[in-house]
Write an enzyme that holds these catalytic residues in place. Structure first.
Site, short mmCIF file in Angstrom:
data_model
loop_
_atom_site.label_atom_id
_atom_site.label_comp_id
_atom_site.label_asym_id
_atom_site.label_seq_id
_atom_site.Cartn_x
_atom_site.Cartn_y
_atom_site.Cartn_z
CE1 TYR A 71 -3.15 -3.21 1.05
CE2 TYR A 71 -4.08 -1.25 -1.04
CZ TYR A 71 -3.79 -2.72 0.24
OH TYR A 71 -5.45 -3.44 -0.43
CB VAL A 106 -8.77 3.51 -3.09
CG1 VAL A 106 -9.38 1.87 -2.86
CG2 VAL A 106 -7.19 2.31 -3.93
CG HIS A 122 -14.38 -0.70 -4.08
ND1 HIS A 122 -14.26 -1.32 -4.26
CD2 HIS A 122 -15.49 -1.06 -3.05
CE1 HIS A 122 -14.98 -1.88 -5.09
NE2 HIS A 122 -15.57 -2.09 -4.26
CB CYS A 133 -12.15 0.91 17.65
SG CYS A 133 -11.19 2.25 17.18
CB CYS A 151 -5.91 2.21 17.07
SG CYS A 151 -7.39 3.40 17.48
CB CYS A 154 -9.40 1.19 20.66
SG CYS A 154 -8.66 -0.30 19.31
N GLY A 191 -14.65 2.84 -17.36
CA GLY A 191 -13.10 2.64 -16.76
C GLY A 191 -13.24 1.11 -15.60
CG ASN A 217 -13.98 -0.03 -20.80
OD1 ASN A 217 -13.92 -0.18 -19.43
ND2 ASN A 217 -13.44 -2.01 -20.60
N PRO A 218 -12.82 0.36 -23.21
CG PRO A 218 -10.12 0.44 -22.71
CD PRO A 218 -11.15 0.39 -21.90
#
Ligand code: BV8
Ligand code: ZN
Length: 247
Positions: A71, A106, A122, A133, A151, A154, A191, A217-218
């Site tokens: 990520y 995202v 998403h 939490c 966190c 918590c 897309g 879309n292609p």
């Protein structure tokens, strides 16, 4: 199949007559910003991994640093990318029409292009949430390699604030997306391979008596069957042509 130009004129008519225009977008709308789609094999060290194996809670629990590194690398790339003409054409249209973007992406590029009403089905890769939490107000560090953090409220593990495969979509986001589809009088599907559920199901909620569907879309996707018009090609070329007069 109608000639593309004739069809484009017709779609411009539909835009003229429409009040509530909705865009359901997927990874393809960010492709020309340099962000890889999910169906392209990921590059570099991630080539041997499938998002389906990395974008899951199980993968995170098994090897959090590995998933956090994936990520972090995607986030770093996204931060260097700019919205492309597809994002900008959609944002421009909102100066003349009520526009809602329902995105599976995202990357936050619709918002960076200036779109005001964006439903992130998403989640987003920019922020983190607590595995226990759900608290989302934690600053995402830029440390490389990323390390597991906890966190402040918590003590639970912090994870990317995205919806992983096998996780339910945020209730509020999905129900608002359904209502948006029900009220739409023109839907552009742009897309997306239409393979990921329940997002792919959303176009079924439109009222086909008063809402037309345009697929960009292609190549044709499962959504082609329900589309009133299909334009084969790149979003950053086709959207400005179709929406451009509103720019
Ligand atoms: C759920 C965030 C259930 C993370 C994403 C087993 C267990 C549980 C669920 C399932 C299961 N098996 C199947 C499912 C359902 C699963 C699913 O649909 N799987 C698919 C693979 C079959 N769905 C889920 O798991 C969802 N949750 O079902 O929960 C549940 C129910 C009750 C209780 C508990 C649980 C959650 C799905 C969300 C997953 N997270 N992203 C991250 O980003 O890391 S999904 C991720 O992949 C993206 O967000 C995106 O939505 C999806 C990829 O789809 P696309 O956006 O369409 O991208 P893709 O690459 O596929 O296609 C790009 C298109 O663009 C192509 O058509 C290409 O031709 C086109 N293109 C390319 N260039 C351009 C272009 N178009 C225009 N212009 C260009 N230049
Ligand atoms: Zn917490």
């Amino acid at each position: 199949m109608k000639h593309q130009q004739l069809l484009a004129d017709e779609v411009r008519e539909w835009i003229d007559q429409a009040d509530r225009v909705v865009f359901l977008t997927g990874a393809g709308v960010s492709a020309e910003s340099g962000i890889q789609t999910f169906r392209q094999a990921h590059d570099g060290i991630w080539k041997q991994y499938s998002p389906l194996d990395l974008a899951t809670k199980e993968a995170f629990l098994k090897n959090p640093e590995h998933v956090l590194a994936w990520y972090a690398e995607r986030r770093a790339k996204i931060e260097l990318c700019e919205p492309n003409n597809a994002h900008l054409a959609i944002a421009d249209l909102q100066s003349r029409k009520t526009v809602t973007v329902v995105t599976q992406n995202v990357d936050g590029l619709h918002q960076r292009a200036g779109s005001q009403s964006v439903i992130e089905l998403h989640g987003n890769i920019i922020s983190e949430s607590c595995l226990d939490c759900g608290a989302t107000d934690h600053e995402t560090p830029h440390d490389m390699p990323p390390y597991l953090r906890y966190c402040a409220f918590c003590g639970g593990c912090l994870r990317p604030n995205v919806v992983w495969f096998g996780e339910s979509l945020p209730e509020q986001a999905f129900s608002t997306a359904v209502d948006t589809m029900r009220q739409a009088d023109l839907l552009f599907i742009v897309g997306t391979s239409g393979e990921v559920y329940p997002a792919a199901k959303l176009p079924e909620y439109v009222d086909k008596k008063c809402c037309r569907i345009v697929l960009i879309n292609p190549d044709a996707t499962p959504h082609a069957q329900m589309a009133d018009a299909f334009f084969g090609g790149k979003a950053s070329e086709l959207l400005p042509q179709l929406l451009g007069e509103y720019a």
